[in-house]
Design an enzyme around this catalytic site. Sequence first.
Site, PDB file in Angstrom:
ATOM      1  N   ARG A  20       0.784  -1.240   0.000  1.00 20.20           N
ATOM      2  CA  ARG A  20       0.000   0.000   0.000  1.00 20.20           C
ATOM      3  C   ARG A  20       0.813   1.285   0.000  1.00 20.20           C
ATOM      4  O   ARG A  20       0.244   2.368   0.033  1.00 20.20           O
ATOM      5  CB  ARG A  20      -0.999   0.040   1.160  1.00 20.20           C
ATOM      6  CG  ARG A  20      -1.960  -1.115   1.131  1.00 20.20           C
ATOM      7  CD  ARG A  20      -3.116  -1.005   2.074  1.00 20.20           C
ATOM      8  NE  ARG A  20      -2.793  -0.436   3.360  1.00 20.20           N
ATOM      9  CZ  ARG A  20      -3.677   0.122   4.172  1.00 20.20           C
ATOM     10  NH1 ARG A  20      -4.935   0.176   3.824  1.00 20.20           N
ATOM     11  NH2 ARG A  20      -3.323   0.596   5.333  1.00 20.20           N
ATOM     12  N   ASP A  21       2.144   1.227  -0.042  1.00 19.60           N
ATOM     13  CA  ASP A  21       2.944   2.449  -0.150  1.00 19.60           C
ATOM     14  C   ASP A  21       4.224   2.182  -0.930  1.00 19.60           C
ATOM     15  O   ASP A  21       5.308   2.645  -0.551  1.00 19.60           O
ATOM     16  CB  ASP A  21       3.263   3.024   1.235  1.00 19.60           C
ATOM     17  CG  ASP A  21       3.770   4.471   1.160  1.00 19.60           C
ATOM     18  OD1 ASP A  21       3.452   5.179   0.178  1.00 19.60           O
ATOM     19  OD2 ASP A  21       4.488   4.893   2.088  1.00 19.60           O
ATOM     20  N   LEU A  22       4.105   1.443  -2.024  1.00 17.75           N
ATOM     21  CA  LEU A  22       5.275   1.160  -2.846  1.00 17.75           C
ATOM     22  C   LEU A  22       5.677   2.434  -3.582  1.00 17.75           C
ATOM     23  O   LEU A  22       4.847   3.079  -4.225  1.00 17.75           O
ATOM     24  CB  LEU A  22       4.964   0.042  -3.847  1.00 17.75           C
ATOM     25  CG  LEU A  22       6.172  -0.483  -4.609  1.00 17.75           C
ATOM     26  CD1 LEU A  22       7.133  -1.196  -3.656  1.00 17.75           C
ATOM     27  CD2 LEU A  22       5.728  -1.426  -5.705  1.00 17.75           C
ATOM     28  N   ASN A  26      11.061   3.173  -1.119  1.00 20.73           N
ATOM     29  CA  ASN A  26      10.875   1.908  -0.409  1.00 20.73           C
ATOM     30  C   ASN A  26      11.479   0.729  -1.169  1.00 20.73           C
ATOM     31  O   ASN A  26      11.197  -0.418  -0.841  1.00 20.73           O
ATOM     32  CB  ASN A  26       9.392   1.655  -0.126  1.00 20.73           C
ATOM     33  CG  ASN A  26       8.863   2.585   0.935  1.00 20.73           C
ATOM     34  OD1 ASN A  26       9.618   3.124   1.724  1.00 20.73           O
ATOM     35  ND2 ASN A  26       7.564   2.783   0.944  1.00 20.73           N
ATOM     36  N   THR A  68       1.355   7.239  -0.641  1.00 25.87           N
ATOM     37  CA  THR A  68       2.023   8.408  -1.194  1.00 25.87           C
ATOM     38  C   THR A  68       1.308   8.757  -2.492  1.00 25.87           C
ATOM     39  O   THR A  68       1.336   7.964  -3.436  1.00 25.87           O
ATOM     40  CB  THR A  68       3.517   8.094  -1.446  1.00 25.87           C
ATOM     41  OG1 THR A  68       4.106   7.688  -0.198  1.00 25.87           O
ATOM     42  CG2 THR A  68       4.251   9.303  -1.996  1.00 25.87           C
TER      43      THR A  68
END
Length: 169
Positions: A20-22, A26, A68
Amino acid sequence: IVEQVCRGLGEAHRLGIIHRDLKPGNIYLCAYDSYADFVKVLDFGIARLVDGESDQHNLTKTGMVTGTPRYMSPEQCRAGVEITPSSDLYSLGCILYELLTGEPPYDAPGPAELLLKQLQATIPRVTSDELDPHESRLWSQAMLKLLAKKPRSRPRTEAEMRTLLKDTL
């Protein structure tokens, strides 16, 4: 690098975890064994564990948007919508777009405008002087699939993603 990110996401998805925040920040490259650029997918801090019992566990709480904006899938931009592994693959599509063009697919002065673009804007055309026409066409086709606004139009799994990209990797 893209293939290794796919494998890392695939393993997380097989364990029932959606990142959910690739985003590029990261994805960590390091030397490991015989790999000069070994990929580690980091920061599962807002990951969602999918338990298979109820779709309610896959939904972001009402009024809550997580991730993001520059790399969020359209479904992540809407609170209360089911998030699936294809959402992570959309984010990877945004990263792939940026890898090839040097720019993210969408940019805006603020997060609200970015969310709106993720929801509604057409995918900017990919042009690169560094790719030959055949490579450019293959990568563009893969990105169009990854950046589809509807999750069911995207690859649903890492294996489907790798099949889609097999001619380009």
